[in-house]
Design an enzyme around this catalytic site. Structure first.
Site, PDB file in Angstrom:
ATOM      1  N   LYS A   1       1.371 -22.729   5.189  1.00  0.00           N
ATOM      2  CA  LYS A   1       2.678 -22.601   4.575  1.00  0.00           C
ATOM      3  C   LYS A   1       3.078 -21.138   4.455  1.00  0.00           C
ATOM      4  O   LYS A   1       4.235 -20.799   4.233  1.00  0.00           O
ATOM      5  CB  LYS A   1       2.630 -23.211   3.159  1.00  0.00           C
ATOM      6  CG  LYS A   1       2.156 -24.640   3.118  1.00  0.00           C
ATOM      7  CD  LYS A   1       1.860 -25.065   1.670  1.00  0.00           C
ATOM      8  CE  LYS A   1       1.046 -26.315   1.667  1.00  0.00           C
ATOM      9  NZ  LYS A   1       0.546 -26.624   0.316  1.00  0.00           N
ATOM     10  N   GLY A   2       2.086 -20.254   4.606  1.00  0.00           N
ATOM     11  CA  GLY A   2       2.286 -18.845   4.275  1.00  0.00           C
ATOM     12  C   GLY A   2       3.373 -18.133   5.062  1.00  0.00           C
ATOM     13  O   GLY A   2       3.992 -17.201   4.570  1.00  0.00           O
TER      14      GLY A   2
ATOM     15  N   ASP B   1      -6.812 -11.973   8.626  1.00  0.00           N
ATOM     16  CA  ASP B   1      -7.886 -11.426   7.796  1.00  0.00           C
ATOM     17  C   ASP B   1      -9.121 -11.289   8.686  1.00  0.00           C
ATOM     18  O   ASP B   1      -9.277 -10.311   9.407  1.00  0.00           O
ATOM     19  CB  ASP B   1      -8.076 -12.376   6.611  1.00  0.00           C
ATOM     20  CG  ASP B   1      -9.042 -11.866   5.572  1.00  0.00           C
ATOM     21  OD1 ASP B   1      -9.451 -10.703   5.655  1.00  0.00           O
ATOM     22  OD2 ASP B   1      -9.407 -12.634   4.665  1.00  0.00           O
TER      23      ASP B   1
ATOM     24  N   LYS C   1      -5.634  -7.072   7.976  1.00  0.00           N
ATOM     25  CA  LYS C   1      -6.658  -6.315   7.241  1.00  0.00           C
ATOM     26  C   LYS C   1      -7.692  -5.885   8.278  1.00  0.00           C
ATOM     27  O   LYS C   1      -8.668  -6.602   8.508  1.00  0.00           O
ATOM     28  CB  LYS C   1      -7.339  -7.207   6.201  1.00  0.00           C
ATOM     29  CG  LYS C   1      -6.460  -7.648   5.053  1.00  0.00           C
ATOM     30  CD  LYS C   1      -7.315  -8.461   4.068  1.00  0.00           C
ATOM     31  CE  LYS C   1      -6.486  -9.260   3.116  1.00  0.00           C
ATOM     32  NZ  LYS C   1      -7.282 -10.236   2.356  1.00  0.00           N
TER      33      LYS C   1
ATOM     34  N   VAL D   1      -4.196 -10.369  -1.361  1.00  0.00           N
ATOM     35  CA  VAL D   1      -2.781 -10.187  -1.686  1.00  0.00           C
ATOM     36  C   VAL D   1      -2.056 -11.518  -1.864  1.00  0.00           C
ATOM     37  O   VAL D   1      -2.454 -12.532  -1.290  1.00  0.00           O
ATOM     38  CB  VAL D   1      -2.064  -9.323  -0.622  1.00  0.00           C
ATOM     39  CG1 VAL D   1      -2.479  -7.862  -0.733  1.00  0.00           C
ATOM     40  CG2 VAL D   1      -2.314  -9.842   0.791  1.00  0.00           C
TER      41      VAL D   1
HETATM   42  P1  IMP Z   1      -8.664 -15.549   8.585  1.00  0.00           P
HETATM   43  O1  IMP Z   1      -9.084 -16.770   9.343  1.00  0.00           O
HETATM   44  O2  IMP Z   1      -9.803 -14.945   7.804  1.00  0.00           O
HETATM   45  O3  IMP Z   1      -7.979 -14.512   9.466  1.00  0.00           O
HETATM   46  O4  IMP Z   1      -7.648 -16.023   7.445  1.00  0.00           O
HETATM   47  C1  IMP Z   1      -6.336 -16.344   7.725  1.00  0.00           C
HETATM   48  C2  IMP Z   1      -5.654 -17.118   6.621  1.00  0.00           C
HETATM   49  O5  IMP Z   1      -6.285 -16.933   5.348  1.00  0.00           O
HETATM   50  C3  IMP Z   1      -4.230 -16.623   6.428  1.00  0.00           C
HETATM   51  O6  IMP Z   1      -3.322 -17.304   7.267  1.00  0.00           O
HETATM   52  C4  IMP Z   1      -3.986 -16.893   4.963  1.00  0.00           C
HETATM   53  O7  IMP Z   1      -3.540 -18.214   4.773  1.00  0.00           O
HETATM   54  C5  IMP Z   1      -5.345 -16.728   4.313  1.00  0.00           C
HETATM   55  N1  IMP Z   1      -5.542 -15.377   3.749  1.00  0.00           N
HETATM   56  C6  IMP Z   1      -6.292 -14.364   4.237  1.00  0.00           C
HETATM   57  N2  IMP Z   1      -6.242 -13.270   3.452  1.00  0.00           N
HETATM   58  C7  IMP Z   1      -5.407 -13.594   2.438  1.00  0.00           C
HETATM   59  C8  IMP Z   1      -4.914 -12.849   1.305  1.00  0.00           C
HETATM   60  O8  IMP Z   1      -5.223 -11.663   1.057  1.00  0.00           O
HETATM   61  N3  IMP Z   1      -4.068 -13.535   0.497  1.00  0.00           N
HETATM   62  C9  IMP Z   1      -3.690 -14.821   0.717  1.00  0.00           C
HETATM   63  N4  IMP Z   1      -4.114 -15.536   1.769  1.00  0.00           N
HETATM   64  C10 IMP Z   1      -4.970 -14.934   2.625  1.00  0.00           C
END
Ligand code: IMP
Length: 195
Positions: free
Chosen positions: A55-56, A115, A143, A165
């Site tokens: 949803k982000g 992330d 990040k 965040v």
């Molecule tokens: P990844 O698979 O670790 O890259 O995470 C991706 C997903 O995790 C993003 O689409 C977000 O939904 C969630 N996410 C990662 N970091 C944050 C943060 O700092 N705040 C809120 N959601 C996050």
């Protein structure tokens, strides 16, 4: 403040979970205007399909689309992410798939934040198999310190430090998405989630 009062303030006061504002509304909107201009130039004369990750990415998608002065279509996917915690499991599930085929189309994936990159790298492999003409990513935030998978992001809004965040679509346990800026989650809430 007692535990009970702190609990109440999280219900009553939207800003109670915010440690500090990292990116204010004007800075966000300014950068989104720049990204929109860049994307419009790159895709002018080509058919463009934007894919938002629910949803982000909803807020970012809505603002970015309005900065594109070229025709485009939009579709959404929902994939499982962190749930109530704050760490990516690396296990990704499609909760809602696309409504349209992306074969022979120019696809731009619109993400809120990259992330570890685990979610996006899974998603890109999945979409690549559907044979789009082109497949690129536009992420509002990344990040770099946390990156485990080298995912190619063609367009990046902001590189941010390794902090959790919230706001502008980003949640903590489904809350805070409606903050108009990007804020850092209050430290005691990060600690609670990690416990
Ligand atoms: P990844 O698979 O670790 O890259 O995470 C991706 C997903 O995790 C993003 O689409 C977000 O939904 C969630 N996410 C990662 N970091 C944050 C943060 O700092 N705040 C809120 N959601 C996050």
């Amino acid at each position: 403040m007692s535990q009970v009062e702190r609990g109440m303030s999280q219900v009553d006061d939207l800003t109670a979970g915010v440690q500090e504002i990292l990116i204010d509304e004007a800075t966000l909107q300014g950068r989104i205007r720049e990204l929109g201009a860049e994307i419009a130039e790159d895709y002018r004369g080509r058919d463009l399909l934007l894919i938002g990750v629910l949803k982000g990415a909803v807020f970012f998608m809505a603002d970015l689309m309005r900065q594109l002065d070229i025709p485009c279509e939009v579709d959404f996917m929902a994939i499982s992410s962190y749930g109530a915690g704050i760490d990516s499991s690396g296990v990704v599930r499609i909760l809602k798939d696309l409504d349209v085929s992306i074969e022979d189309r120019n696809v731009l994936v619109v993400e809120d934040i990259v992330d570890s990159g685990l979610t996006l790298s899974y998603l890109l492999r999945n979409l690549e198999a559907r044979r789009p003409t082109s497949l690129e990513v536009c992420a509002l935030l990344t990040k770099p310190e946390r990156r485990e998978n080298d995912v190619p992001c063609r367009y990046i809004g902001f590189e941010i430090p390794n902090r959790f965040v919230i706001g502008y679509g980003l949640d903590f346990a489904e809350r805070y998405r409606n903050l108009p800026y990007i804020g850092v989650l209050r430290e005691e809430l990060v600690a609670q989630a990690e416990a």
